[in-house]
Design an enzyme around this catalytic site. Structure first.
Site, mmCIF file in Angstrom:
data_model
loop_
_atom_site.group_PDB
_atom_site.id
_atom_site.type_symbol
_atom_site.label_atom_id
_atom_site.label_comp_id
_atom_site.label_asym_id
_atom_site.label_seq_id
_atom_site.Cartn_x
_atom_site.Cartn_y
_atom_site.Cartn_z
ATOM 1 N N LYS A 1 0.842 -1.191 0.000
ATOM 2 C CA LYS A 1 0.000 0.000 0.000
ATOM 3 C C LYS A 1 0.883 1.249 0.000
ATOM 4 C CE LYS A 1 -3.456 2.315 2.760
ATOM 5 N NZ LYS A 1 -4.362 2.312 3.899
ATOM 6 N N GLU B 1 10.520 -4.708 4.425
ATOM 7 C CA GLU B 1 10.566 -6.140 4.061
ATOM 8 C C GLU B 1 10.245 -6.310 2.576
ATOM 9 O OE1 GLU B 1 8.943 -4.855 6.646
ATOM 10 O OE2 GLU B 1 8.955 -6.205 8.390
ATOM 11 N N GLY C 1 -4.865 -1.684 4.884
ATOM 12 C CA GLY C 1 -4.064 -2.813 4.402
ATOM 13 C C GLY C 1 -4.721 -4.162 4.652
ATOM 14 N N ARG C 2 -5.202 -4.372 5.853
ATOM 15 C CA ARG C 2 -5.763 -5.683 6.205
ATOM 16 C C ARG C 2 -7.179 -5.889 5.650
ATOM 17 N NH1 ARG C 2 -4.645 -2.388 10.318
ATOM 18 N NH2 ARG C 2 -6.297 -1.613 11.677
ATOM 19 N N GLU D 1 -4.739 -6.534 14.827
ATOM 20 C CA GLU D 1 -4.230 -5.213 14.419
ATOM 21 C C GLU D 1 -5.375 -4.191 14.489
ATOM 22 O OE1 GLU D 1 -2.417 -4.128 10.361
ATOM 23 O OE2 GLU D 1 -0.640 -4.595 11.509
ATOM 24 N N HIS E 1 -4.690 -33.086 17.608
ATOM 25 C CA HIS E 1 -3.542 -33.894 18.014
ATOM 26 C C HIS E 1 -2.402 -33.022 18.507
ATOM 27 C CE1 HIS E 1 -5.374 -37.579 16.459
ATOM 28 N NE2 HIS E 1 -5.951 -36.742 15.606
ATOM 29 N N LYS F 1 9.384 -0.839 14.140
ATOM 30 C CA LYS F 1 9.961 -0.511 12.825
ATOM 31 C C LYS F 1 11.076 0.514 12.993
ATOM 32 C CE LYS F 1 5.732 -0.994 10.047
ATOM 33 N NZ LYS F 1 4.774 -0.297 9.207
HETATM 34 O O1 LIG Z 1 1.113 -2.693 2.259
HETATM 35 P P1 LIG Z 1 2.215 -2.089 3.046
HETATM 36 O O2 LIG Z 1 2.189 -0.599 3.021
HETATM 37 O O3 LIG Z 1 3.545 -2.624 2.569
HETATM 38 O O4 LIG Z 1 2.039 -2.496 4.547
HETATM 39 C C1 LIG Z 1 2.042 -3.826 4.945
HETATM 40 C C2 LIG Z 1 1.484 -4.016 6.311
HETATM 41 O O5 LIG Z 1 2.223 -3.282 7.260
HETATM 42 C C3 LIG Z 1 1.376 -2.756 8.259
HETATM 43 O O6 LIG Z 1 1.312 -1.389 8.089
HETATM 44 C C4 LIG Z 1 1.858 -3.074 9.626
HETATM 45 O O7 LIG Z 1 3.207 -2.894 9.748
HETATM 46 C C5 LIG Z 1 0.048 -3.420 7.992
HETATM 47 O O8 LIG Z 1 -1.017 -2.705 8.494
HETATM 48 C C6 LIG Z 1 0.073 -3.560 6.527
HETATM 49 O O9 LIG Z 1 -0.883 -4.462 6.095
#
Ligand SMILES: O=P(O)(O)OC[C@H]1O[C@](O)(CO)[C@@H](O)[C@@H]1O
Length: 533
Positions: free
Chosen positions: A197, A203, A255-256, A341, A372, A501
């Site tokens: 987003k 990452e 995002g979620r 979240e 199990h 972060k």
């Molecule tokens: O889509 P982006 O901006 O890479 O963010 C990834 C995820 O990181 C977050 O901001 C949390 O760190 C989430 O809410 C989001 O889904």
């Protein structure tokens, strides 16, 4: 704990000696504590919620203004007021609607992007769009959190509908993740989607760079096999991805909550635009139900009220999600982000400390595997874990219908066992049959007692089609919304992820050895020294 839940807490204390099984023995009508909608059945009759509790819970939803807030959300009001944003993921699945945000109808653009996604998916699936070595065989979605969990969960859930390129997901910054995924792939026929987003998530951007280098070693123009999904068109352009393969969305999609739009591209590639539209239609069906059904028959409202009953009223801190459907094995992880979240907050909308607990710890695994592993604690441990079972009437393997039957039998057996338990007398009789007597009989019997009276709910669905998955996911989204409204918190920000972060960024030069660790606490210094050795 607070006036808000006090009438319910008082009722719970007054009735806590009543066993759920006794309610059935006294004639409880399961249908009175269940609701059906468009093929789904939500049965919460195996909980201690009785008529009075249900009335008090429904009153709470009224009193906390769920109906007005629901309309505010659907109509594009800025309900995420700590980020100054509307919350409109529902617009992504109600494409014929008109939604005005800040005086502008946002839907023509949503529809245009949807059409572009469809066209691109068709091109990739048909081979009209190719890699530099021919038809795309594999798609790698690089994203994390909401840009990964939804599509990854859904791609697995809808595997029987997958007839496009193979889809892979890379999320972890651990190089092992991308190394393992890329190891089996041909760069000449792989499409990489960078899904972020913000297009700043470290990452994702680190993994995207790695994928680019991997591709550059074998193809002349790696960027030509990259697509991007983001709200940040300037950053995707700076990254060198052709605008033709950039699919934007607005910041009013959290995002979620984003898998219904461009973040769902990888899913659309896997199952095709038509099946993806069925998924959207399932979500839209749940939206209409949520918007119009009276609270007493409203699935998301009831799911939320049962959740609040167990967490805020009974004090059970966790909630287990137990799908009896192997293909929903990523649902618990997906719901962890969606629920934790969203509702894992400590202050109310106005910034005051919450006078009660916020959302529960959500966890789970598919049945029967969980049986199990951790069901021992669920049945006999000292903590009570409300269990939420999901089960389908039918599977996709007609030749293995006998296995589906066994799966269903296990699901129903678990909720029955949790409720009924096994008394000391029953356990004694079992031990006596085995020939034990005296103190040894008593000791062995005590180990075999199941206290029972442990609550569970079951969500039953016909078959895990795209439509049904859409219904289920939208159901959980709205459940989170209702719980958040009643708790008075903002379900749509996520400030709690920021501090880690920032500190990770600051630790990078320390781990590289270009900065000293002396500003850090003793434990962090020790770990840095040990890990650098
Ligand atoms: O889509 P982006 O901006 O890479 O963010 C990834 C995820 O990181 C977050 O901001 C949390 O760190 C989430 O809410 C989001 O889904």
């Amino acid at each position: 704990m607070t006036a808000l839940f006090q009438p319910l807490i008082d009722h719970h204390s007054a009735t806590k000696d009543t066993r759920i099984a006794d309610l059935f023995a006294a004639g409880r009508d399961a249908a009175a504590f269940s609701v059906e909608h468009a093929g789904l059945l939500f049965d919460f009759s195996k909980t201690a919620i009785d008529d009075t509790a249900l009335r008090l819970l429904l009153d709470l939803a009224e009193k906390q203004g769920v109906a007005a807030k629901r309309e505010a959300m659907f109509s594009g009001a800025q309900i995420n007021d700590t980020e100054g944003r509307a919350v409109l993921h529902t617009a992504l699945r109600n494409l014929s609607a008109s939604v005005i945000v800040e005086g502008r109808d946002v839907m023509p653009e949503v529809r245009a992007t949807h059409a572009r996604l469809q066209a691109f998916a068709r091109d990739v699936r048909s081979g009209r769009f190719t890699g530099q070595g021919g038809k795309i065989t594999d798609v790698v979605n690089i994203g994390i959190g909401g840009s990964d969990l939804g599509p990854a969960m859904a791609a697995l859930a809808l595997a029987p509908f997958a007839d496009g390129p193979r889809c892979h997901f890379v999320s972890n910054v651990d190089g092992a993740h991308i190394a393992d995924v890329l190891a089996g792939l041909n760069p000449e026929t792989t499409l990489v989607i960078v899904a972020s987003k913000t297009f700043t998530t470290i990452e994702t951007m680190t993994n995207a760079d790695t994928a680019k280098r991997w591709m550059a070693a074998r193809v002349a123009n790696p960027a030509a096999q990259f697509a991007a999904v983001s709200t940040a068109a300037d950053r995707t352009a700076a990254y060198g991805i052709d605008a033709e393969r950039v699919f934007g969305f607005e910041d009013w999609v959290g995002g979620r909550y984003s898998m219904w739009g461009p973040i769902g591209l990888v899913l659309m590639l896997a199952i095709g635009p038509e099946a993806f539209d069925d998924f959207l239609a399932g979500g839209a069906d749940m939206d209409a139900h949520f918007r119009t059904a009276p609270f007493a028959q409203n699935l998301p409202v009831l799911l939320a009220l049962v959740g609040l009953w167990h967490n805020q009223v009974c004090g059970h801190a966790t909630r287990a999600v137990l799908p009896y459907e192997q293909r929903l094995s990523r649902l618990p992880a997906y719901l962890q982000q969606l629920e934790m979240e969203s509702n894992g907050k400590r202050v109310s909308m106005d910034g005051a400390d919450l006078p009660y607990h916020s959302g529960p710890v959500v966890w789970g695994e598919p049945g029967t595997n969980g049986q199990h592993a951790f069901y021992q604690l669920i049945h006999q441990g000292t903590r009570i874990v409300p269990c939420e079972f999901l089960v389908g009437r039918e599977g996709f393997e007609p030749a293995l219908a006998h296995q589906h039957l066994l799966l269903v039998a296990n699901c129903l057996a678990q909720s029955e066992a949790l409720m009924r338990g096994r008394s000391l007398d029953e356990a004694r009789a079992i031990m006596a049959k085995k020939g034990l007597t005296g103190a040894e009989l008593e000791r062995q019997a005590r180990h075999r007692v199941f206290p029972g009276n442990r609550p569970s709910t079951t969500l039953a669905y016909p078959k895990l089609t795209p439509f049904v998955l859409g219904q289920i996911i939208a159901l959980y989204e709205h459940r989170v919304f209702v719980e958040g409204v009643i708790l008075g918190l903002n379900s749509y920000d996520q400030w709690g992820v920021e501090l880690g972060k920032e500190l990770a960024l600051a630790l990078q030069p320390i781990l590289e050895g270009t900065q000293s660790a002396e500003t850090k606490d003793g434990s962090t210094q020790q770990l840095v020294a040990w890990l650098r050795a």
